[in-house]
Design an enzyme around this catalytic site. Structure first.
Site, PDB file in Angstrom:
ATOM      1  N   GLU A  12      36.308 -63.663 -22.675  1.00 20.24           N
ATOM      2  CA  GLU A  12      35.979 -64.734 -23.628  1.00 20.24           C
ATOM      3  C   GLU A  12      37.108 -65.041 -24.603  1.00 20.24           C
ATOM      4  O   GLU A  12      36.869 -65.305 -25.786  1.00 20.24           O
ATOM      5  CB  GLU A  12      34.701 -64.374 -24.409  1.00 20.24           C
ATOM      6  CG  GLU A  12      33.491 -64.070 -23.536  1.00 20.24           C
ATOM      7  CD  GLU A  12      33.098 -65.237 -22.639  1.00 20.24           C
ATOM      8  OE1 GLU A  12      33.197 -66.388 -23.088  1.00 20.24           O
ATOM      9  OE2 GLU A  12      32.703 -64.980 -21.481  1.00 20.24           O
ATOM     10  N   LYS A  37      41.357 -67.878  -7.968  1.00 25.68           N
ATOM     11  CA  LYS A  37      40.474 -66.934  -8.657  1.00 25.68           C
ATOM     12  C   LYS A  37      40.130 -65.843  -7.640  1.00 25.68           C
ATOM     13  O   LYS A  37      39.307 -66.055  -6.748  1.00 25.68           O
ATOM     14  CB  LYS A  37      39.203 -67.641  -9.139  1.00 25.68           C
ATOM     15  CG  LYS A  37      38.271 -66.751  -9.950  1.00 25.68           C
ATOM     16  CD  LYS A  37      38.803 -66.480 -11.343  1.00 25.68           C
ATOM     17  CE  LYS A  37      37.818 -65.680 -12.183  1.00 25.68           C
ATOM     18  NZ  LYS A  37      38.292 -65.458 -13.559  1.00 25.68           N
ATOM     19  N   ASP A  50      34.917 -70.281 -12.415  1.00 21.12           N
ATOM     20  CA  ASP A  50      36.068 -70.619 -13.241  1.00 21.12           C
ATOM     21  C   ASP A  50      37.001 -71.615 -12.545  1.00 21.12           C
ATOM     22  O   ASP A  50      37.532 -72.531 -13.176  1.00 21.12           O
ATOM     23  CB  ASP A  50      36.838 -69.351 -13.605  1.00 21.12           C
ATOM     24  CG  ASP A  50      36.058 -68.443 -14.532  1.00 21.12           C
ATOM     25  OD1 ASP A  50      35.099 -68.919 -15.174  1.00 21.12           O
ATOM     26  OD2 ASP A  50      36.402 -67.246 -14.627  1.00 21.12           O
TER      27      ASP A  50
END
Length: 239
Positions: A12, A37, A50
């Site tokens: 985060e 990814k 993502d």
């Protein structure tokens, strides 16, 4: 630089949005871009991962996800719990190299921090970067505590003889406190690498067209941007 590995000081901190910013700036500079990814955790089925978010924000990039695991855990643990084969450093490096043969820039976004375990053998994103001979861009938090995690990550990279290209603040606060303002000067010192950008807090919620138009202004010229580190740190310096 054909492959750039993007890691964070933790979870985060803005890695995915920063990866999208990097993609936007490179695309605007006329480069073809792929985003890899290796292991997406915490999503199932057709949920957006993502890499999908980078495509939404940046537009015309090639997005590749090697595996996804439903639990929001470290890749090795998430793969084990799901009863699925993990994706290790070697698979990551091989996939990145293949994409690099077809693109000007490949952005490899890790999960969590640098030394999060990919598999039972303990391979990590740092191992993949070393196999590729690729530099690492570190996305750091802005506020209190970031200097320690930044210094530790930089030290781990040096110990593995992996180049740290620089640091980007992944979410620069709308109202930065004293620690955040001071950290702009201290981050490059503890990282022993330059500060290469600051992404505004909440940038991931921007309309994609607005995001793409502004992205280059959040990155230094070394990353195809126009961001002036001296001016920004001067404007944000505490009184």
């Amino acid at each position: 630089m054909t492959v750039l590995v993007v890691t964070g000081t933790g979870t985060e901190v803005g890695k995915t949005v920063t990866t999208a910013v990097l993609a936007c700036a490179a695309l605007a500079a006329g480069r073809s871009v792929a985003v890899l990814k290796p292991a997406q955790t915490g999503v199932t089925g057709d949920e957006r991962g993502d890499a999908d978010e980078v495509v939404r924000l940046a537009g015309g990039v090639t997005a590749v996800e090697l595996a996804r695991f439903p639990d929001p855990l470290a890749p090795a643990t998430a793969a084990h719990r799901a009863g699925l084969a993990p994706v290790g450093a070697r698979e990551t490096a091989d996939a990145a190299a293949k994409l690099a043969a077809e693109h000007d820039l490949v952005l490899v976004e890790g999960a969590g921090g640098l030394l999060v375990r990919f598999d039972g053998a303990g391979s990590t994103l740092a191992d993949a970067a070393r196999m590729l001979g690729a530099p690492v861009l570190l996305v750091a938090a802005a506020g209190l505590g970031t200097l320690n995690t930044t210094a530790l990550t930089a030290e781990a990279l040096r110990a593995r003889e992996v180049d740290l290209l620089g640091v980007v603040v992944g979410s620069w606060p709308r109202e930065p406190d004293l620690a955040a303002r001071c950290n702009l000067a201290d981050l490059p010192v503890v990282a022993k690498a330059p500060l290469l950008g600051a992404v505004p807090e909440g940038a991931g919620a921007y309309d994609p067209a607005v995001f793409r138009a502004a992205a280059a202004g959040w990155l230094a010229p070394a990353l195809h941007g126009t961001w002036d580190v001296a001016r920004f740190t001067g404007e944000q310096a505490p009184v």
